[in-house]
Structure formats: C-alpha cells, structure tokens
Write a protein that holds these residues in place. Structure first.
Motif, PDB file in Angstrom:
ATOM      1  N   UNK A   6       0.850  -1.191   0.000  1.00  0.00           N
ATOM      2  CA  UNK A   6       0.000   0.000   0.000  1.00  0.00           C
ATOM      3  C   UNK A   6       0.881   1.235   0.000  1.00  0.00           C
ATOM      4  N   UNK A   7       0.643   2.126  -0.947  1.00  0.00           N
ATOM      5  CA  UNK A   7       1.352   3.396  -0.987  1.00  0.00           C
ATOM      6  C   UNK A   7       0.367   4.489  -0.642  1.00  0.00           C
ATOM      7  N   UNK A   8       0.686   5.275   0.363  1.00  0.00           N
ATOM      8  CA  UNK A   8      -0.207   6.336   0.786  1.00  0.00           C
ATOM      9  C   UNK A   8       0.355   7.065   1.983  1.00  0.00           C
ATOM     10  N   UNK A   9      -0.499   7.765   2.663  1.00  0.00           N
ATOM     11  CA  UNK A   9      -0.120   8.558   3.820  1.00  0.00           C
ATOM     12  C   UNK A   9      -0.841   8.050   5.061  1.00  0.00           C
ATOM     13  N   UNK A  10      -0.142   8.051   6.195  1.00  0.00           N
ATOM     14  CA  UNK A  10      -0.802   7.742   7.461  1.00  0.00           C
ATOM     15  C   UNK A  10      -1.779   8.859   7.771  1.00  0.00           C
ATOM     16  N   UNK A  28       0.443  -2.146  17.241  1.00  0.00           N
ATOM     17  CA  UNK A  28       0.243  -0.807  16.685  1.00  0.00           C
ATOM     18  C   UNK A  28      -0.844  -0.865  15.619  1.00  0.00           C
ATOM     19  N   UNK A  29      -1.916  -0.080  15.804  1.00  0.00           N
ATOM     20  CA  UNK A  29      -2.996   0.001  14.822  1.00  0.00           C
ATOM     21  C   UNK A  29      -2.819   1.294  14.037  1.00  0.00           C
ATOM     22  N   UNK A  30      -3.013   1.222  12.717  1.00  0.00           N
ATOM     23  CA  UNK A  30      -2.813   2.388  11.875  1.00  0.00           C
ATOM     24  C   UNK A  30      -3.824   2.408  10.728  1.00  0.00           C
ATOM     25  N   UNK A  31      -3.978   3.583  10.097  1.00  0.00           N
ATOM     26  CA  UNK A  31      -4.794   3.723   8.900  1.00  0.00           C
ATOM     27  C   UNK A  31      -3.983   4.457   7.840  1.00  0.00           C
ATOM     28  N   UNK A  32      -4.134   4.029   6.589  1.00  0.00           N
ATOM     29  CA  UNK A  32      -3.404   4.615   5.474  1.00  0.00           C
ATOM     30  C   UNK A  32      -4.405   5.099   4.433  1.00  0.00           C
ATOM     31  N   UNK A  33      -4.253   6.346   3.985  1.00  0.00           N
ATOM     32  CA  UNK A  33      -5.089   6.886   2.918  1.00  0.00           C
ATOM     33  C   UNK A  33      -4.426   6.538   1.583  1.00  0.00           C
ATOM     34  N   UNK A  34      -5.167   5.859   0.706  1.00  0.00           N
ATOM     35  CA  UNK A  34      -4.616   5.430  -0.582  1.00  0.00           C
ATOM     36  C   UNK A  34      -5.492   5.958  -1.717  1.00  0.00           C
ATOM     37  N   UNK A  35      -4.892   6.027  -2.906  1.00  0.00           N
ATOM     38  CA  UNK A  35      -5.620   6.422  -4.100  1.00  0.00           C
ATOM     39  C   UNK A  35      -5.972   5.163  -4.874  1.00  0.00           C
ATOM     40  N   UNK A  45     -10.364   7.848  -7.302  1.00  0.00           N
ATOM     41  CA  UNK A  45     -11.039   8.015  -6.019  1.00  0.00           C
ATOM     42  C   UNK A  45     -10.084   7.606  -4.907  1.00  0.00           C
ATOM     43  N   UNK A  46     -10.469   7.845  -3.688  1.00  0.00           N
ATOM     44  CA  UNK A  46      -9.614   7.521  -2.556  1.00  0.00           C
ATOM     45  C   UNK A  46     -10.264   6.532  -1.619  1.00  0.00           C
TER      46      UNK A  46
END
Length: 64
Positions: A6-10, A28-35, A45-46
């Motif tokens: 996954x390429x994106x931003x936290x 560690x729980x995280x979320x990544x915004x992807x296109x 879309x995102x």
C-alpha cells in the motif's frame, strides 16, 4: 502467501498498546489513505485501509 503493498499517507499517528500476559507484545494500529484508480470509470477516487503491526514492527511504529 499473498503480498500487498500500500502506498499512501498515514492519516494519524499509530495507536500503540502492549498485550498483557507472560510475554508482552507491542501492537500498533494504523490507517493509510490510498488512491484507487478505476479502469472502467474515468477519474481517481480515494480510500482508507486499516492495518495492525505486531511485535518488532509495532515497536518501530511507536518509536518513529
């Protein structure tokens, strides 16, 4: 074995927790915004993908 990259931003800092028990494990729980590029429709879309790191990767996420 499947592999996903996954390429994106936290979207925010990872949530760091330690397990309770005989051997402590960092979680560690995280979320990544992807296109997302759609081939049938024009435009981009995102989306947001959630993930979890355990053990050493959880330690590194908490450190940085």
């Amino acid at each position: 074995m499947n592999k996903v990259i996954l390429l994106g931003y936290l979207t925010k800092d990872p949530e760091i927790k330690c397990s309770i028990g005989e051997k402590e494990i960092t979680i560690a729980k995280y979320t990544v915004a992807v296109r997302r590029k759609r081939y049938k429709e024009e435009g981009i879309s995102g989306g947001v993908c959630r993930g979890v790191w355990f053990g050493r990767m959880g330690d590194i996420a908490g450190k940085y």
